[in-house]
Scaffold this motif. Structure first.
Motif, PDB file in Angstrom:
ATOM      1  N   SER A 210      57.376  -2.540  39.102  1.00 19.78           N
ATOM      2  CA  SER A 210      56.159  -1.980  38.537  1.00 19.78           C
ATOM      3  C   SER A 210      54.976  -2.169  39.483  1.00 19.78           C
ATOM      4  O   SER A 210      54.210  -1.233  39.746  1.00 19.78           O
ATOM      5  CB  SER A 210      55.847  -2.616  37.179  1.00 19.78           C
ATOM      6  OG  SER A 210      54.669  -2.073  36.620  1.00 19.78           O
ATOM      7  N   LEU A 211      54.825  -3.366  40.025  1.00 13.45           N
ATOM      8  CA  LEU A 211      53.680  -3.607  40.904  1.00 13.45           C
ATOM      9  C   LEU A 211      53.876  -2.945  42.264  1.00 13.45           C
ATOM     10  O   LEU A 211      52.896  -2.617  42.947  1.00 13.45           O
ATOM     11  CB  LEU A 211      53.408  -5.103  41.056  1.00 13.45           C
ATOM     12  CG  LEU A 211      54.378  -5.959  41.879  1.00 13.45           C
ATOM     13  CD1 LEU A 211      53.965  -5.994  43.339  1.00 13.45           C
ATOM     14  CD2 LEU A 211      54.408  -7.386  41.346  1.00 13.45           C
ATOM     15  N   THR A 212      55.134  -2.725  42.669  1.00 13.43           N
ATOM     16  CA  THR A 212      55.389  -2.060  43.944  1.00 13.43           C
ATOM     17  C   THR A 212      54.813  -0.652  43.957  1.00 13.43           C
ATOM     18  O   THR A 212      54.258  -0.195  44.952  1.00 13.43           O
ATOM     19  CB  THR A 212      56.899  -2.007  44.241  1.00 13.43           C
ATOM     20  OG1 THR A 212      57.389  -3.343  44.406  1.00 13.43           O
ATOM     21  CG2 THR A 212      57.183  -1.221  45.508  1.00 13.43           C
ATOM     22  N   TYR A 213      54.933   0.057  42.840  1.00  9.93           N
ATOM     23  CA  TYR A 213      54.412   1.417  42.784  1.00  9.93           C
ATOM     24  C   TYR A 213      53.035   1.482  42.122  1.00  9.93           C
ATOM     25  O   TYR A 213      52.484   2.560  41.941  1.00  9.93           O
ATOM     26  CB  TYR A 213      55.386   2.358  42.068  1.00  9.93           C
ATOM     27  CG  TYR A 213      55.365   3.739  42.686  1.00  9.93           C
ATOM     28  CD1 TYR A 213      55.984   3.951  43.916  1.00  9.93           C
ATOM     29  CD2 TYR A 213      54.691   4.791  42.091  1.00  9.93           C
ATOM     30  CE1 TYR A 213      55.942   5.193  44.512  1.00  9.93           C
ATOM     31  CE2 TYR A 213      54.642   6.042  42.691  1.00  9.93           C
ATOM     32  CZ  TYR A 213      55.275   6.237  43.906  1.00  9.93           C
ATOM     33  OH  TYR A 213      55.218   7.472  44.514  1.00  9.93           O
ATOM     34  N   SER A 214      52.490   0.337  41.772  1.00  7.99           N
ATOM     35  CA  SER A 214      51.117   0.246  41.299  1.00  7.99           C
ATOM     36  C   SER A 214      50.442  -0.802  42.176  1.00  7.99           C
ATOM     37  O   SER A 214      50.455  -0.670  43.397  1.00  7.99           O
ATOM     38  CB  SER A 214      51.078  -0.119  39.811  1.00  7.99           C
ATOM     39  OG  SER A 214      49.770  -0.222  39.329  1.00  7.99           O
TER      40      SER A 214
ATOM     41  N   TYR B   4      58.561   0.728  34.158  1.00  2.00           N
ATOM     42  CA  TYR B   4      59.080  -0.597  34.483  1.00  2.00           C
ATOM     43  C   TYR B   4      58.189  -1.692  33.900  1.00  2.00           C
ATOM     44  O   TYR B   4      58.678  -2.711  33.399  1.00  2.00           O
ATOM     45  CB  TYR B   4      59.186  -0.772  36.001  1.00  2.00           C
ATOM     46  CG  TYR B   4      60.401  -0.110  36.603  1.00  2.00           C
ATOM     47  CD1 TYR B   4      61.672  -0.635  36.404  1.00  2.00           C
ATOM     48  CD2 TYR B   4      60.274   1.032  37.375  1.00  2.00           C
ATOM     49  CE1 TYR B   4      62.792  -0.037  36.961  1.00  2.00           C
ATOM     50  CE2 TYR B   4      61.386   1.642  37.938  1.00  2.00           C
ATOM     51  CZ  TYR B   4      62.645   1.102  37.728  1.00  2.00           C
ATOM     52  OH  TYR B   4      63.748   1.697  38.276  1.00  2.00           O
ATOM     53  N   GLY B   5      56.876  -1.497  33.981  1.00  2.00           N
ATOM     54  CA  GLY B   5      55.954  -2.519  33.511  1.00  2.00           C
ATOM     55  C   GLY B   5      56.031  -2.759  32.020  1.00  2.00           C
ATOM     56  O   GLY B   5      56.010  -3.905  31.561  1.00  2.00           O
TER      57      GLY B   5
ATOM     58  N   SER C  60      49.372  -4.509  36.648  1.00  2.00           N
ATOM     59  CA  SER C  60      49.913  -3.203  37.028  1.00  2.00           C
ATOM     60  C   SER C  60      49.532  -2.124  36.023  1.00  2.00           C
ATOM     61  O   SER C  60      49.189  -1.000  36.395  1.00  2.00           O
ATOM     62  CB  SER C  60      51.438  -3.297  37.147  1.00  2.00           C
ATOM     63  OG  SER C  60      52.016  -2.030  37.311  1.00  2.00           O
TER      64      SER C  60
ATOM     65  N   CYS D 261      52.675  -7.470  35.232  1.00  2.00           N
ATOM     66  CA  CYS D 261      52.723  -6.301  34.348  1.00  2.00           C
ATOM     67  C   CYS D 261      51.350  -5.975  33.773  1.00  2.00           C
ATOM     68  O   CYS D 261      50.951  -4.802  33.739  1.00  2.00           O
ATOM     69  CB  CYS D 261      53.734  -6.527  33.230  1.00  2.00           C
ATOM     70  SG  CYS D 261      55.434  -6.658  33.827  1.00  2.00           S
TER      71      CYS D 261
ATOM     72  N   SER E 210      55.455   3.197  37.500  1.00  2.00           N
ATOM     73  CA  SER E 210      55.120   1.778  37.312  1.00  2.00           C
ATOM     74  C   SER E 210      54.983   1.446  35.836  1.00  2.00           C
ATOM     75  O   SER E 210      55.314   0.326  35.403  1.00  2.00           O
ATOM     76  CB  SER E 210      53.832   1.433  38.060  1.00  2.00           C
ATOM     77  OG  SER E 210      52.762   2.238  37.644  1.00  2.00           O
TER      78      SER E 210
END
Length: 358
Positions: free
Chosen positions: A250-254, A215-216, A202, A199, A212
């Motif tokens: 979060s990290l998937t889209y960041s 969610y983060g 991200s 997080c 992101s």
């Protein structure tokens, strides 16, 4: 270009939801010859969970050893060969039960059962050609985000890099907080900190966006509740399990950043497990993550967790150089952490300097 990623197909969350696994698999059992392969962390040998696996007919339970090292391409190739020897037909489902390593092994093995060659050939983005065997992920530790990630991280002969594509994402996950109860304290902390670090990285990079961020921020709030207030108890377990899920999204889209790049080097050269490698690296990254590192140190102190220090005094220069080379190659992480012109700021000598702090 905006990311167009595939999410987990189905998700069940709640205490006791592991008991639904039998009925979930029943939908896939279409003939008497069909069988399921269960990959179970050998930590659970002689523990109650092993007796709850819903084995039917020709199903196979394979114990997976992740004690000595993180998943390797060689390990995936061996599992692939072993499963193919079990039957002339492929399993109708592959179920990975364990921490992030076991779930990554399940994702990678699913892919290799339907794609020719060796696992090392597919380390990278969108190299898989054929959809894998239906695969289910069931975490017994919370924090890695492997249950929702599209990456199966593997250490190969020349690099540590994931098999990553839409197909690798689990078709089904089962999030049962009962399964993460009573984890060894250090392991609970190291793995949980993976989410916290996901997080922070991200939310502090160039690829940050509202998706992101949403969610983060929520995942970070849950991490702080767990590590500053609840600790290891039923409510804390539920919060950490959802933090892991949201941190993974979060990290998937960041993207992840400096800490993960350094941890990949630590794992590749010295075999450190991912969670503790992150903690070793993050502990020395105040220059990049400021107050978050101060907060991390406070949580370490609160839970009386050991973060190894003074490691570099025993490292050879060629080992540090190899770690730096491994970390430097992770361009997407540095680009997110530092910006498009990251090579003007980050050199292998600079990365070696960061390692020598550890």
């Amino acid at each position: 270009m905006y990311k167009n990623f595939k999410s987990v197909g189905k998700c069940v969350f709640g205490r006791g939801s592991f008991n639904q696994l039998d009925s979930i698999l029943a939908e896939k059992r279409t003939s008497n010859d069909s069988y399921v392969v269960f990959l179970l962390d050998n930590y659970f040998k002689d523990k109650a969970l092993a007796n709850k696996i819903p084995l039917r007919g020709k199903d196979q339970l394979i114990w997976v050893d992740v004690d000595a090292h993180e998943p390797t391409t060689e390990q995936i190739d061996q599992l692939n060969a072993h499963i193919r020897e079990l039957s002339p037909s492929l399993p109708i489902a592959l179920v990975g039960i364990g921490g992030g390593s076991v779930m990554d092994i399940a994702k990678a093995t699913s892919m290799m059962l339907t794609n020719e060659g060796l696992a090392q050939q597919y380390q990278g983005l969108n190299l898989i050609k054929n959809q894998g065997v239906y695969h289910i992920g069931i975490p017994t530790l919370a924090g890695t985000g492997a249950e929702v990630s599209m990456t199966a991280v593997l250490t190969g002969p020349t690099k540590k890099l994931g098999i990553k594509c839409d197909y690798t994402v689990f078709d089904q996950i089962v999030l049962d907080p009962d399964l993460i109860a009573n984890a060894p304290k250090n392991q609970w902390f190291y793995t949980g900190m993976d989410t916290y670090i996901h997080c922070i990285e991200s939310l502090t990079g160039t690829m940050l966006n509202e998706f992101s961020k949403a969610y983060g921020l929520k995942s970070l709030d849950l991490c702080r509740e767990v590590f500053n207030q609840y600790g290891q108890n039923p409510e804390g377990d539920e919060k950490l399990m959802i933090a892991s899920y949201m941190g993974g999204l979060s990290l998937t889209y960041s993207e992840v950043g400096v800490c993960h790049a350094l941890s990949y080097g630590l794992s590749y050269v010295f075999g450190y497990r991912h969670g503790i490698a992150n903690c070793i690296a993050f502990d020395e990254l105040h220059d990049y993550y400021g107050d978050a590192v101060i907060e991390f140190k406070e949580m370490v102190k609160k839970h009386n967790v050991d973060i190894p220090k003074g490691l570099s005094k025993n490292w050879k220069e060629e080992e540090v150089a190899k770690m730096a080379q491994t970390a430097y190659a992770l361009e997407h992480m540095w680009k997110h952490a530092v910006g498009q012109h990251w090579k003007e700021v980050i050199t292998q000598d600079k990365i070696m300097e960061l390692y020598y702090r550890m």
